[in-house]
Design a protein around this motif. Structure first.
Motif, PDB file in Angstrom:
ATOM      1  N   ARG A   1       0.813  -0.955   0.110  1.00 34.97           N
ATOM      2  CA  ARG A   1      -0.153  -0.052   0.011  1.00 34.97           C
ATOM      3  C   ARG A   1       0.378   1.247   0.097  1.00 34.97           C
ATOM      4  NH1 ARG A   1      -4.694   0.387   3.603  1.00 34.97           N
ATOM      5  NH2 ARG A   1      -5.875  -1.132   1.989  1.00 34.97           N
ATOM      6  N   LYS A   2       1.710   1.560   1.145  1.00 31.65           N
ATOM      7  CA  LYS A   2       2.925   2.524   1.303  1.00 31.65           C
ATOM      8  C   LYS A   2       2.963   3.021  -0.362  1.00 31.65           C
ATOM      9  CE  LYS A   2       3.643   2.270   5.541  1.00 31.65           C
ATOM     10  NZ  LYS A   2       5.364   1.976   6.369  1.00 31.65           N
TER      11      LYS A   2
ATOM     12  N   ALA B   1       1.198   7.631  -6.911  1.00 27.34           N
ATOM     13  CA  ALA B   1      -0.105   7.952  -6.766  1.00 27.34           C
ATOM     14  C   ALA B   1      -0.087   9.201  -6.282  1.00 27.34           C
ATOM     15  CB  ALA B   1      -1.458   6.655  -6.965  1.00 27.34           C
ATOM     16  N   ALA B   2       0.790   9.820  -5.200  1.00 29.55           N
ATOM     17  CA  ALA B   2       0.072  11.037  -4.611  1.00 29.55           C
ATOM     18  C   ALA B   2       0.254  12.266  -5.486  1.00 29.55           C
ATOM     19  CB  ALA B   2       1.905  10.865  -3.487  1.00 29.55           C
TER      20      ALA B   2
ATOM     21  N   MET C   1      -3.638  11.577  -6.058  1.00 31.77           N
ATOM     22  CA  MET C   1      -4.296  11.559  -5.061  1.00 31.77           C
ATOM     23  C   MET C   1      -4.591  13.366  -4.536  1.00 31.77           C
ATOM     24  SD  MET C   1      -3.493   8.490  -2.713  1.00 31.77           S
ATOM     25  CE  MET C   1      -4.063   6.567  -3.544  1.00 31.77           C
ATOM     26  N   ASP C   2      -3.525  14.027  -4.637  1.00 28.15           N
ATOM     27  CA  ASP C   2      -3.457  14.931  -4.025  1.00 28.15           C
ATOM     28  C   ASP C   2      -4.628  15.985  -4.799  1.00 28.15           C
ATOM     29  OD1 ASP C   2      -1.815  14.667  -2.197  1.00 28.15           O
ATOM     30  OD2 ASP C   2       0.057  15.393  -3.040  1.00 28.15           O
ATOM     31  N   ARG C   3      -5.462  15.337  -6.587  1.00 29.55           N
ATOM     32  CA  ARG C   3      -6.027  16.070  -7.267  1.00 29.55           C
ATOM     33  C   ARG C   3      -7.725  15.528  -6.849  1.00 29.55           C
ATOM     34  NH1 ARG C   3      -3.394  14.975 -12.788  1.00 29.55           N
ATOM     35  NH2 ARG C   3      -5.596  14.762 -13.557  1.00 29.55           N
ATOM     36  N   VAL C   4      -7.322  15.137  -5.709  1.00 26.16           N
ATOM     37  CA  VAL C   4      -9.090  14.403  -5.244  1.00 26.16           C
ATOM     38  C   VAL C   4      -9.800  15.390  -5.601  1.00 26.16           C
ATOM     39  CG1 VAL C   4     -10.418  13.201  -4.500  1.00 26.16           C
ATOM     40  CG2 VAL C   4      -8.440  12.406  -4.921  1.00 26.16           C
ATOM     41  N   ALA C   5      -8.968  16.467  -4.250  1.00 30.27           N
ATOM     42  CA  ALA C   5      -9.999  17.023  -3.693  1.00 30.27           C
ATOM     43  C   ALA C   5     -11.048  18.888  -4.373  1.00 30.27           C
ATOM     44  CB  ALA C   5      -9.456  18.711  -2.917  1.00 30.27           C
TER      45      ALA C   5
ATOM     46  N   GLY D   1     -15.392   2.877  -6.395  1.00 29.16           N
ATOM     47  CA  GLY D   1     -14.566   1.687  -6.559  1.00 29.16           C
ATOM     48  C   GLY D   1     -13.554   2.306  -5.266  1.00 29.16           C
ATOM     49  N   VAL D   2     -12.743   3.404  -6.177  1.00 24.31           N
ATOM     50  CA  VAL D   2     -11.706   3.934  -6.167  1.00 24.31           C
ATOM     51  C   VAL D   2     -11.546   4.695  -4.586  1.00 24.31           C
ATOM     52  CG1 VAL D   2     -12.168   6.256  -6.572  1.00 24.31           C
ATOM     53  CG2 VAL D   2     -10.149   6.108  -6.824  1.00 24.31           C
ATOM     54  N   SER D   3     -12.706   5.098  -4.055  1.00 30.79           N
ATOM     55  CA  SER D   3     -13.199   5.199  -2.940  1.00 30.79           C
ATOM     56  C   SER D   3     -13.193   4.981  -1.432  1.00 30.79           C
ATOM     57  CB  SER D   3     -15.042   5.546  -2.826  1.00 30.79           C
ATOM     58  OG  SER D   3     -15.596   4.073  -3.446  1.00 30.79           O
ATOM     59  N   ARG D   4     -12.642   3.199  -1.997  1.00 30.09           N
ATOM     60  CA  ARG D   4     -12.345   2.374  -0.800  1.00 30.09           C
ATOM     61  C   ARG D   4     -10.707   2.279  -0.911  1.00 30.09           C
ATOM     62  NH1 ARG D   4     -15.450  -1.174  -4.500  1.00 30.09           N
ATOM     63  NH2 ARG D   4     -16.713  -1.749  -3.533  1.00 30.09           N
ATOM     64  N   ILE D   5     -10.186   3.374  -1.833  1.00 28.86           N
ATOM     65  CA  ILE D   5      -8.822   3.703  -1.012  1.00 28.86           C
ATOM     66  C   ILE D   5      -8.638   4.306   0.008  1.00 28.86           C
ATOM     67  CG2 ILE D   5      -6.639   4.771  -1.778  1.00 28.86           C
ATOM     68  CD1 ILE D   5      -7.451   3.354  -4.781  1.00 28.86           C
ATOM     69  N   PRO D   6      -8.180   3.756   1.456  1.00 32.98           N
ATOM     70  CA  PRO D   6      -7.822   5.120   2.642  1.00 32.98           C
ATOM     71  C   PRO D   6      -7.299   6.202   2.305  1.00 32.98           C
ATOM     72  CG  PRO D   6      -7.078   2.847   3.114  1.00 32.98           C
ATOM     73  CD  PRO D   6      -7.182   2.469   1.343  1.00 32.98           C
ATOM     74  N   ARG D   7      -6.197   6.240   1.679  1.00 35.75           N
ATOM     75  CA  ARG D   7      -5.497   8.148   1.171  1.00 35.75           C
ATOM     76  C   ARG D   7      -6.492   8.557   0.327  1.00 35.75           C
ATOM     77  NH1 ARG D   7      -3.889  12.349   2.662  1.00 35.75           N
ATOM     78  NH2 ARG D   7      -2.743  13.381   1.126  1.00 35.75           N
ATOM     79  N   ILE D   8      -7.475   7.982  -0.391  1.00 36.20           N
ATOM     80  CA  ILE D   8      -8.674   9.031  -0.856  1.00 36.20           C
ATOM     81  C   ILE D   8      -9.373   9.091   0.400  1.00 36.20           C
ATOM     82  CG2 ILE D   8     -10.327   9.375  -2.505  1.00 36.20           C
ATOM     83  CD1 ILE D   8      -7.826   8.970  -4.025  1.00 36.20           C
ATOM     84  N   GLN D   9     -10.233   8.364   0.636  1.00 40.90           N
ATOM     85  CA  GLN D   9     -10.730   8.527   1.786  1.00 40.90           C
ATOM     86  C   GLN D   9     -10.509  10.005   2.519  1.00 40.90           C
ATOM     87  OE1 GLN D   9     -11.658   5.003   4.016  1.00 40.90           O
ATOM     88  NE2 GLN D   9     -12.657   3.949   2.527  1.00 40.90           N
ATOM     89  N   GLU D  10      -9.161   9.789   3.117  1.00 39.33           N
ATOM     90  CA  GLU D  10      -8.710  11.127   4.060  1.00 39.33           C
ATOM     91  C   GLU D  10      -8.570  12.644   3.093  1.00 39.33           C
ATOM     92  OE1 GLU D  10      -4.521  10.203   5.236  1.00 39.33           O
ATOM     93  OE2 GLU D  10      -4.991   7.965   5.365  1.00 39.33           O
ATOM     94  N   VAL D  11      -8.417  12.214   2.237  1.00 43.22           N
ATOM     95  CA  VAL D  11      -8.078  13.522   0.950  1.00 43.22           C
ATOM     96  C   VAL D  11      -9.900  14.019   0.819  1.00 43.22           C
ATOM     97  CG1 VAL D  11      -8.316  14.341  -1.595  1.00 43.22           C
ATOM     98  CG2 VAL D  11      -6.619  12.666  -0.199  1.00 43.22           C
TER      99      VAL D  11
END
Length: 92
Positions: free
Chosen positions: A1-2, A8-9, A12-16, A41-51
């Motif tokens: 995952r790391k 993909a950092a 992921m920063d562009r999700v907001a 499906g992408v909403s299951r990714i913990p980092r996406i949830q955090e963003v």
């Protein structure tokens, strides 16, 4: 995952951005939202949830629905509205 999150950092920063853009176009403020429901499906990714949580200023996200079923039902209802064989009532 790391390793995945590191690779993909930048994405992921562009999700907001689309969240903010959608709210602006709809004329809705964050304070007007009762809940935020992750979708797809992408909403299951913990980092996406955090963003998403950070962008919407939420402590938690509402995960009470099955996002896959919601997507399929949404597509089915949309298809039914385009068909002359089905009658779909509008939502008031």
């Amino acid at each position: 995952r790391k390793e995945f999150e590191a690779m993909a950092a930048s994405l992921m920063d562009r999700v907001a951005n689309p969240i903010k853009e959608a709210l602006t176009k709809a004329g809705v403020k964050l304070a007007d939202l009762n809940t935020v429901i992750p979708f797809g499906g992408v909403s299951r990714i913990p980092r996406i949830q955090e963003v998403v949580q950070k962008a919407t200023k939420r402590e938690t996200l509402n995960k009470s629905i099955n996002a896959d079923e919601a997507a399929v039902l949404g597509a089915a209802f949309y298809g039914a509205t385009m068909s002359s064989r089905f009658q779909v009532r509008g939502i008031d």
